[in-house]
Structure formats: C-alpha cells, structure tokens
Design a protein around this motif. Structure first.
Motif, PDB file in Angstrom:
ATOM      1  N   ALA A 235      66.986  67.300  72.201  1.00 47.88           N
ATOM      2  CA  ALA A 235      67.690  67.646  71.026  1.00 47.88           C
ATOM      3  C   ALA A 235      67.427  69.047  70.637  1.00 47.88           C
ATOM      4  O   ALA A 235      68.185  69.787  69.936  1.00 47.88           O
ATOM      5  N   LEU A 236      66.262  69.504  70.664  1.00 48.15           N
ATOM      6  CA  LEU A 236      65.721  70.940  70.432  1.00 48.15           C
ATOM      7  C   LEU A 236      66.488  71.638  71.067  1.00 48.15           C
ATOM      8  O   LEU A 236      67.021  72.868  70.419  1.00 48.15           O
ATOM      9  N   GLU A 237      66.601  71.525  72.438  1.00 45.22           N
ATOM     10  CA  GLU A 237      67.343  72.376  73.204  1.00 45.22           C
ATOM     11  C   GLU A 237      68.725  72.773  72.936  1.00 45.22           C
ATOM     12  O   GLU A 237      69.174  73.746  72.907  1.00 45.22           O
ATOM     13  N   ALA A 238      69.437  71.697  72.638  1.00 45.71           N
ATOM     14  CA  ALA A 238      70.874  71.568  72.226  1.00 45.71           C
ATOM     15  C   ALA A 238      70.963  72.297  70.933  1.00 45.71           C
ATOM     16  O   ALA A 238      71.861  73.169  70.694  1.00 45.71           O
ATOM     17  N   THR A 239      70.153  72.270  69.944  1.00 44.39           N
ATOM     18  CA  THR A 239      70.335  72.801  68.688  1.00 44.39           C
ATOM     19  C   THR A 239      69.951  74.334  68.911  1.00 44.39           C
ATOM     20  O   THR A 239      70.575  75.384  68.197  1.00 44.39           O
ATOM     21  N   LEU A 240      68.998  74.757  69.592  1.00 49.91           N
ATOM     22  CA  LEU A 240      68.501  76.063  69.840  1.00 49.91           C
ATOM     23  C   LEU A 240      69.850  76.807  70.503  1.00 49.91           C
ATOM     24  O   LEU A 240      70.275  77.930  70.187  1.00 49.91           O
ATOM     25  N   ARG A 241      70.406  76.211  71.470  1.00 48.75           N
ATOM     26  CA  ARG A 241      71.760  76.756  72.238  1.00 48.75           C
ATOM     27  C   ARG A 241      72.853  76.882  71.295  1.00 48.75           C
ATOM     28  O   ARG A 241      73.564  77.981  71.282  1.00 48.75           O
ATOM     29  N   GLU A 242      73.063  75.828  70.394  1.00 49.08           N
ATOM     30  CA  GLU A 242      74.192  75.724  69.476  1.00 49.08           C
ATOM     31  C   GLU A 242      73.826  76.961  68.519  1.00 49.08           C
ATOM     32  O   GLU A 242      74.940  77.514  68.097  1.00 49.08           O
ATOM     33  N   ALA A 243      72.835  77.178  68.000  1.00 47.61           N
ATOM     34  CA  ALA A 243      72.499  78.135  66.915  1.00 47.61           C
ATOM     35  C   ALA A 243      72.585  79.460  67.403  1.00 47.61           C
ATOM     36  O   ALA A 243      73.072  80.431  66.635  1.00 47.61           O
ATOM     37  N   ALA A 244      72.199  79.800  68.817  1.00 49.80           N
ATOM     38  CA  ALA A 244      72.479  81.087  69.535  1.00 49.80           C
ATOM     39  C   ALA A 244      73.787  81.554  69.338  1.00 49.80           C
ATOM     40  O   ALA A 244      74.103  82.689  69.386  1.00 49.80           O
ATOM     41  N   ARG A 245      74.565  80.597  69.601  1.00 51.51           N
ATOM     42  CA  ARG A 245      76.167  80.770  69.905  1.00 51.51           C
ATOM     43  C   ARG A 245      76.742  81.123  68.381  1.00 51.51           C
ATOM     44  O   ARG A 245      77.790  82.109  68.611  1.00 51.51           O
ATOM     45  N   MET A 246      76.170  81.030  67.260  1.00 49.62           N
ATOM     46  CA  MET A 246      76.898  81.336  65.840  1.00 49.62           C
ATOM     47  C   MET A 246      76.136  82.091  65.114  1.00 49.62           C
ATOM     48  O   MET A 246      76.632  82.466  64.071  1.00 49.62           O
ATOM     49  N   ALA A 247      74.713  82.460  65.471  1.00 53.71           N
ATOM     50  CA  ALA A 247      73.995  83.392  64.627  1.00 53.71           C
ATOM     51  C   ALA A 247      73.375  84.546  65.481  1.00 53.71           C
ATOM     52  O   ALA A 247      73.254  84.653  66.386  1.00 53.71           O
ATOM     53  N   ASP A 248      72.994  85.538  64.437  1.00 51.14           N
ATOM     54  CA  ASP A 248      72.291  86.738  65.061  1.00 51.14           C
ATOM     55  C   ASP A 248      70.719  86.281  64.830  1.00 51.14           C
ATOM     56  O   ASP A 248      70.051  87.159  65.784  1.00 51.14           O
ATOM     57  N   ALA A 249      70.179  85.527  64.218  1.00 45.67           N
ATOM     58  CA  ALA A 249      69.014  85.070  64.366  1.00 45.67           C
ATOM     59  C   ALA A 249      69.049  83.853  63.853  1.00 45.67           C
ATOM     60  O   ALA A 249      69.785  82.764  63.301  1.00 45.67           O
ATOM     61  N   ILE A 250      67.864  82.994  64.292  1.00 49.45           N
ATOM     62  CA  ILE A 250      67.379  81.654  64.292  1.00 49.45           C
ATOM     63  C   ILE A 250      65.994  81.622  63.548  1.00 49.45           C
ATOM     64  O   ILE A 250      65.114  82.212  63.936  1.00 49.45           O
ATOM     65  N   ILE A 251      65.947  80.720  62.617  1.00 53.55           N
ATOM     66  CA  ILE A 251      64.475  80.299  62.073  1.00 53.55           C
ATOM     67  C   ILE A 251      64.388  78.782  62.114  1.00 53.55           C
ATOM     68  O   ILE A 251      65.076  78.027  61.732  1.00 53.55           O
ATOM     69  N   THR A 252      63.312  78.296  62.778  1.00 49.03           N
ATOM     70  CA  THR A 252      62.646  76.910  62.722  1.00 49.03           C
ATOM     71  C   THR A 252      61.586  77.011  62.047  1.00 49.03           C
ATOM     72  O   THR A 252      60.925  77.757  61.896  1.00 49.03           O
ATOM     73  N   THR A 253      61.512  75.848  61.535  1.00 51.47           N
ATOM     74  CA  THR A 253      59.969  75.431  60.853  1.00 51.47           C
ATOM     75  C   THR A 253      59.411  74.154  61.607  1.00 51.47           C
ATOM     76  O   THR A 253      60.113  73.169  61.750  1.00 51.47           O
ATOM     77  N   GLY A 254      58.195  74.285  62.027  1.00 52.13           N
ATOM     78  CA  GLY A 254      57.526  72.979  62.783  1.00 52.13           C
ATOM     79  C   GLY A 254      57.654  73.289  64.249  1.00 52.13           C
ATOM     80  O   GLY A 254      58.527  73.852  64.726  1.00 52.13           O
TER      81      GLY A 254
END
Length: 410
Positions: A235-254
């Motif tokens: 789930a984390l990997e899929a979300t990171l890949r999705e975020a990278a397609r739509m954003a310049d930066a990604i912030i996660t917590t935890g």
C-alpha cells in the motif's frame, strides 16, 4: 537507487544537504497584482521609471532658492503660488520668491530647498524665512527610492504587502510568478482513525495531516491530501508511486523509524533514492529525505511535535527553494534569559517549546508544559522554539538561550 548516508547528520549538515540537492521547479503564470500576494516572482522586476518620479517636498512649508536668502538674518520672500500633491506649480521661481508647498508636492523649477512652515512667519506681503537654511533640505529627489532601470525586486522574492505596494508604485497591473508548488502528503499507521469515527482501543485520531494541511496552505502550495496509508509495504509503495506522478514533493508522517512496521525508508530505497534518514536532533531524529521519480520526498516522524520540528527546521526551506524562493541563509535566533532550568545532555541539537514574554519590562523565555514529542498541546501554548546547540549540557535559570520565534515558520 543511490547509496544512502547511514551517518546521523547534524542539523547544519542536514539543512545544507537539503538545500544543495533541490532546485526550483519550472513554469510560471501571470497574475493580477492583487492576486499575487504570497506568490514568488518568476523574473526580475525592472523599474520603468524613477520612484519618486520627480523632486518633491518631504515637508509642508515653502519652496525657496537659497540664492534669494540673506547670508545672516531673516529674509522676506513673495509667495507667488502653490504646489500641492497632484497639483504642481506651473512656473519657476524668480529672485526673492517662494512657493507654498505641501508634502509630496513637485519642487518648482528654480527651488533648491524647502523651509518647514513651523519656522516661518507669514505676513501680509510675504513670508519671512529665518537664517540657517541649506540647499537640498527637506527634498526627496527623483529616483531616490528607486532609479529607472534598476532591479526593484529580484526573481525568487516572495510577494508580501510591502512588495505589492512597491509593484503598484511602478504602475504594474500584473506580474509573472512561479507556478504553485504541488505537494502530496499522507500519514502512515494502522492506529490512525479518521475524524468523525469512534475510536477503538489502540487507535488515535490523525492530527498530522491537519497540521501539514495548515503548514502547506500557509506556504502557498497546491495541497494534495492522500489520506492515511495502512502499515503494509504494498500500500505504501503504491501510494508513493501515485504521489510522485502528481506532485513536485511528497511529505509523509510516520514509518521512518526502526520499528517492525516502519516501511517508508525501506520502500523509498526500493522505488527511488535515499539521501539520509537520521539526524542528531531532538525531537525528530528519524527523518528520511530522498526522491521518488522526479518528486522529492520528506519522510517526517509520526509524533506530532517531531513532525512540526522536522518540517520547520528542514523541510520548509527545501520546499521554499523548490518553489523558487531563496530561503534565508539561517533562521534568525534571538538571545534571551531562560526563566527556568532546562535539562539536556550534550551531543545533539534540541528544539524545545517555549513562550517568550516580557516580565518587569525584560524579555525572557519559559519552556511550556511537558516536552514529550507527542504533546501537541505544548505547541499551542508556545510562541517559539528554544534552540539548544549540540554542545549544551543543560541550562540554569537566568542563563542566556537562543530562541526561534514561530512567526514566519507557520
């Protein structure tokens, strides 16, 4: 994937690494001046004319030629007209003449000084000017604030109220600004529950996403909230890949510590790059920095206060650089006496919540409540961080400490 830095970096090293890695995003748009507040200039603003555009009076009084004044004693001059702001005197001064002038009024031809009205004496046949006047006094010269052709504001400047006023003084209707930085963010953890849902044993409400939403909205970013991601690697990997397609930066917590369910660093190493993930700071020791595709990732700790510390001390300036704004070389620190003793061991930099207040006319700082990294309430009672350097081994009441005000961070 690139090799990660396994060392525990100092705060200064981490900040330098972050700013060295990121570069401003491309793309800009044109906005009407009133819509540009908080945005970042995409190009230098060149002054199209002098500001002010003409020599004018800095005071209410009389425009005179010093050549018409006596070397000693009073001089009586004939008042031949007036120059008010927006209504210039049409002629020029002759010998023995003066022009009534108001603040902002155009300096008449032939005048080289303004005599303030408080020192003059008005009589039926003119105005009496005392000795001691000097050429150039009480005059604001054309271009004194800004000369035609000069850089009024440099690219990368964030537009605040003063900048809006300066742009307006140049007659600009619109301005080129960098496009908004797109930032995707999400929380990780099976214990996190959405607002409006009843808590079950072991669960807590997700506060970090609301904190981050506020921080990123204040930054002026385009905010993309991806919700809560379960503690499952896929789930984390899929979300990171999705975020990278739509954003310049990604912030996660935890998920950036070393627990059995902390997967951010592991997944990041598989799908992208890990630059570093451990800092010599408290709170906020575990912080991952890297890249997924073309998006920079900031993996912040899950504890609410640690999230705020990591964002303000490290992620914020990197995001500003990414957005096209050059951050300050260092965040300003003020030195004030500590109102209470503070325990600390040497070895890492600490950021404690504090409240600066005036006591008997002197500023001092007191730490707030519990300093645990999960105590978010202590942030609401504070107005600054008390910044204790690596070599500090404790503080006694009355010792000088450095504080970093929250104003400008949040």
């Amino acid at each position: 994937m690139t090799a990660q830095d396994h060392r525990s970096l100092s705060a200064a090293e981490a900040r330098a690494r972050l700013l060295a890695e990121v570069a401003p995003i491309a793309g800009h748009e044109f906005l009407a001046l009133r819509s540009a507040l908080g945005r970042i200039l995409a190009a230098d603003i060149i002054a199209p004319h002098d500001v002010p555009p003409h020599d004018n009076s800095a005071m209410d009084g009389y425009a005179v030629s010093c050549a018409s004044l006596a070397g000693a004693g009073d001089s009586k001059l004939t008042v031949v007209g007036s120059s008010f702001a927006g209504h210039a005197f049409a002629g020029s001064l002759g010998p023995g003449q003066a022009v009534r002038i108001m603040t902002g009024g155009v300096l008449p031809a032939g005048a080289d000084a303004v005599v303030v009205q408080e020192v003059t004496r008005v009589e039926a046949d003119g105005v009496v000017v005392p000795a001691g006047q000097r050429s150039g006094q009480n005059i604001r010269r054309a271009g004194e604030d800004l000369a035609r052709g000069a850089v009024a504001l440099a690219a990368g400047r964030r537009i605040g109220p003063a900048e809006l006023g300066l742009l307006a003084s140049l007659g600009l209707v619109e301005v080129a600004v960098k496009r908004r930085l797109r930032v995707a963010f999400f929380s990780t953890g099976d214990e996190l529950t959405a607002l409006g849902t009843a808590l079950t044993p072991g669960q807590i409400y997700d506060s970090n996403r609301y904190t981050l939403h506020g921080l990123l909205a204040r930054l002026g970013a385009e905010v993309i909230d991806l919700g809560v991601v379960a503690d499952r690697p896929e789930a984390l990997e899929a979300t990171l890949r999705e975020a990278a397609r739509m954003a310049d930066a990604i912030i996660t917590t935890g998920g950036v510590s070393v627990g059995e369910a902390d997967f951010v660093r592991e997944i990041l190493a598989r799908v992208g790059e890990v630059k570093f993930w451990k800092l010599d700071v408290k709170p906020g020791r575990p912080m991952a920095f890297g890249k997924v595709g073309e998006a920079w990732l900031f993996g912040l700790p899950g504890n609410p206060v640690a999230t705020l510390v990591s964002y303000t001390q490290f992620a914020l300036d990197a995001l500003l650089r990414l957005a096209g704004c050059d951050p300050l070389p260092e965040r300003p620190l003020l030195t004030v006496p500590a109102a209470n003793a503070i325990k600390k061991q040497a070895g890492r930099r600490e950021y404690l919540r504090g409240a600066v207040a005036a006591v008997d006319g002197r500023w001092q700082v007191r730490t707030t409540a519990s300093q645990g990294s999960g105590m978010l309430r202590s942030m609401t009672e504070a107005n600054c961080f008390v910044v204790l350097p690596e070599d500090c081994a404790g503080v006694q009441a009355g010792d000088s400490v450095e504080v970093q005000l929250f104003e400008g961070l949040f």
